[in-house]
Write a protein that holds these residues in place. Structure first.
Motif, PDB file in Angstrom:
ATOM      1  N   PHE A  59      32.018  41.230  39.559  1.00 21.16           N
ATOM      2  CA  PHE A  59      31.958  40.389  38.296  1.00 21.16           C
ATOM      3  C   PHE A  59      32.551  40.996  37.159  1.00 21.16           C
ATOM      4  CE2 PHE A  59      30.235  38.849  34.550  1.00 21.16           C
ATOM      5  CZ  PHE A  59      30.256  37.774  34.663  1.00 21.16           C
ATOM      6  N   ILE A  62      36.213  41.201  37.917  1.00 18.53           N
ATOM      7  CA  ILE A  62      36.926  39.739  37.975  1.00 18.53           C
ATOM      8  C   ILE A  62      37.418  39.299  36.832  1.00 18.53           C
ATOM      9  CG2 ILE A  62      36.494  37.367  38.381  1.00 18.53           C
ATOM     10  CD1 ILE A  62      35.302  38.093  40.439  1.00 18.53           C
ATOM     11  N   SER A  66      42.008  39.121  35.147  1.00 15.19           N
ATOM     12  CA  SER A  66      41.759  37.888  35.061  1.00 15.19           C
ATOM     13  C   SER A  66      42.546  38.016  33.233  1.00 15.19           C
ATOM     14  CB  SER A  66      40.514  36.833  34.791  1.00 15.19           C
ATOM     15  OG  SER A  66      39.921  36.713  35.526  1.00 15.19           O
ATOM     16  N   LEU A  72      42.976  34.080  40.336  1.00 20.40           N
ATOM     17  CA  LEU A  72      42.393  34.422  41.065  1.00 20.40           C
ATOM     18  C   LEU A  72      41.677  33.606  42.380  1.00 20.40           C
ATOM     19  CD1 LEU A  72      39.681  35.062  38.351  1.00 20.40           C
ATOM     20  CD2 LEU A  72      40.922  36.820  39.885  1.00 20.40           C
ATOM     21  N   TRP A  74      39.257  31.341  45.552  1.00 23.82           N
ATOM     22  CA  TRP A  74      37.866  31.072  45.660  1.00 23.82           C
ATOM     23  C   TRP A  74      36.995  32.540  46.311  1.00 23.82           C
ATOM     24  CZ3 TRP A  74      35.525  28.354  43.052  1.00 23.82           C
ATOM     25  CH2 TRP A  74      36.483  26.680  42.402  1.00 23.82           C
ATOM     26  N   THR A  76      38.022  35.969  46.078  1.00 27.69           N
ATOM     27  CA  THR A  76      37.410  36.862  45.395  1.00 27.69           C
ATOM     28  C   THR A  76      36.890  36.825  44.303  1.00 27.69           C
ATOM     29  OG1 THR A  76      40.294  36.186  43.880  1.00 27.69           O
ATOM     30  CG2 THR A  76      39.194  37.917  42.927  1.00 27.69           C
ATOM     31  N   VAL A  77      36.379  35.018  43.861  1.00 30.15           N
ATOM     32  CA  VAL A  77      34.800  34.852  43.707  1.00 30.15           C
ATOM     33  C   VAL A  77      33.369  35.730  44.632  1.00 30.15           C
ATOM     34  CG1 VAL A  77      32.997  33.515  42.883  1.00 30.15           C
ATOM     35  CG2 VAL A  77      35.826  33.764  42.013  1.00 30.15           C
ATOM     36  N   ASN A  79      34.178  37.627  47.225  1.00 33.96           N
ATOM     37  CA  ASN A  79      34.275  38.782  47.437  1.00 33.96           C
ATOM     38  C   ASN A  79      33.515  39.563  46.296  1.00 33.96           C
ATOM     39  OD1 ASN A  79      35.035  41.662  47.275  1.00 33.96           O
ATOM     40  ND2 ASN A  79      36.709  41.341  48.554  1.00 33.96           N
ATOM     41  N   MET A  80      33.286  38.798  45.424  1.00 36.61           N
ATOM     42  CA  MET A  80      32.320  39.398  44.821  1.00 36.61           C
ATOM     43  C   MET A  80      31.443  39.669  44.551  1.00 36.61           C
ATOM     44  SD  MET A  80      30.673  38.244  41.344  1.00 36.61           S
ATOM     45  CE  MET A  80      31.401  37.096  41.043  1.00 36.61           C
ATOM     46  N   PHE A  81      30.891  38.648  45.550  1.00 34.55           N
ATOM     47  CA  PHE A  81      29.429  37.814  45.523  1.00 34.55           C
ATOM     48  C   PHE A  81      29.193  38.484  46.758  1.00 34.55           C
ATOM     49  CE2 PHE A  81      25.784  35.726  46.367  1.00 34.55           C
ATOM     50  CZ  PHE A  81      24.982  35.853  45.272  1.00 34.55           C
ATOM     51  N   PRO A 132      38.155  41.775  43.678  1.00 37.04           N
ATOM     52  CA  PRO A 132      39.137  42.103  42.925  1.00 37.04           C
ATOM     53  C   PRO A 132      39.104  43.577  42.598  1.00 37.04           C
ATOM     54  CG  PRO A 132      36.161  41.863  42.465  1.00 37.04           C
ATOM     55  CD  PRO A 132      37.257  41.167  44.239  1.00 37.04           C
ATOM     56  N   ILE A 204      42.584  29.111  42.434  1.00 35.18           N
ATOM     57  CA  ILE A 204      41.460  28.321  41.279  1.00 35.18           C
ATOM     58  C   ILE A 204      41.946  27.726  40.868  1.00 35.18           C
ATOM     59  CG2 ILE A 204      39.266  28.664  40.716  1.00 35.18           C
ATOM     60  CD1 ILE A 204      38.912  30.871  41.506  1.00 35.18           C
TER      61      ILE A 204
END
Length: 226
Positions: A59, A62, A66, A72, A74, A76-77, A79-81, A132, A204
């Protein structure tokens, strides 16, 4: 819609496989990869799971990516979570075995890196953006003008040092992972004829702009009908 579903399915399959590969290298208990040393150090220091540490670090990265101008996706997000989430499911439920002898543990370490290579094909091939950590490497390479090798080594040495100071486990496997992971992933890409350069990523902001255009067209259409 069909293409989107295929991309999303491929992304989640890749993230799950990536988590499996990471947990295999952890359960090999020969020494963690640099980022996992850092995650484990944070886990011990903050009293959280390694998966939660991975999510938290992702997080922050990311946000940094940015600010450094990286686009970024989807993926990327996701992967993060989801990698951290899947890691916790696998580790807390003991779904990946732990072996005693060093030979099967070494085999698990190498196999784990191979699984990570296959997972990379799935999630990168979805074309929904890189992770990220890779984004940080690319962003710093652009900003500093240094080589990718220099930036990657600098990042990994930094997180390895920080993780060790926080109590992360460094061992013989750490050296093996640091030296071999790149070669194994590259071998996996060649084995499955996967070329990263051919992947066209969707970000995104692409979807946001598309949504704006659709809303604008609908608004114009409604005004014409009136």
């Amino acid at each position: 819609m069909k293409t989107a579903l295929i991309r999303i399915t491929r992304l989640f399959a890749g993230l799950l496989c990536y988590a499996v590969g990471i947990v295999m290298t952890i359960n090999a208990a020969l020494g963690l990869a640099p980022w996992d040393v850092f995650h484990q150090g944070l886990s011990k220091t903050l009293g959280i799971t390694m998966g939660q540490a991975s999510i938290g670090v992702g997080f922050i990265l990311i946000i940094v990516d940015s600010l450094l101008g990286e686009r970024l996706g989807w993926g990327t997000v996701g992967n993060m979570f989801f990698i951290g989430y899947f890691m916790d499911i696998l580790m807390l439920n003991y779904l990946i075995p732990v072996f005693e002898g060093w030979i099967p543990r070494l085999f698990m370490l190498i196999l784990g890196m191979f699984v990570i290579g296959i997972a990379s094909i799935f999630y990168i091939g979805a074309g929904l953006g890189s992770g990220p950590r890779d984004g940080l490497m690319v962003a710093l390479t652009k900003k500093t003008g240094k080589s990718v090798r220099f930036i990657r080594n600098a990042i990994e040495i930094s997180v390895l040092t920080a993780g060790y100071l926080l109590g992360g486990f460094i061992g013989f496997g750490t050296l093996i992972t640091a030296l071999a992971i790149g070669y194994i992933v590259q071998f996996t890409f060649k084995l499955f004829h996967f070329d990263v350069a051919e992947i066209q990523h969707r970000f995104i902001d692409d979807d946001v702009n598309l949504l704006r255009k659709l809303l604008y067209k609908n608004k114009e259409h409604a005004e014409v009908e009136e």
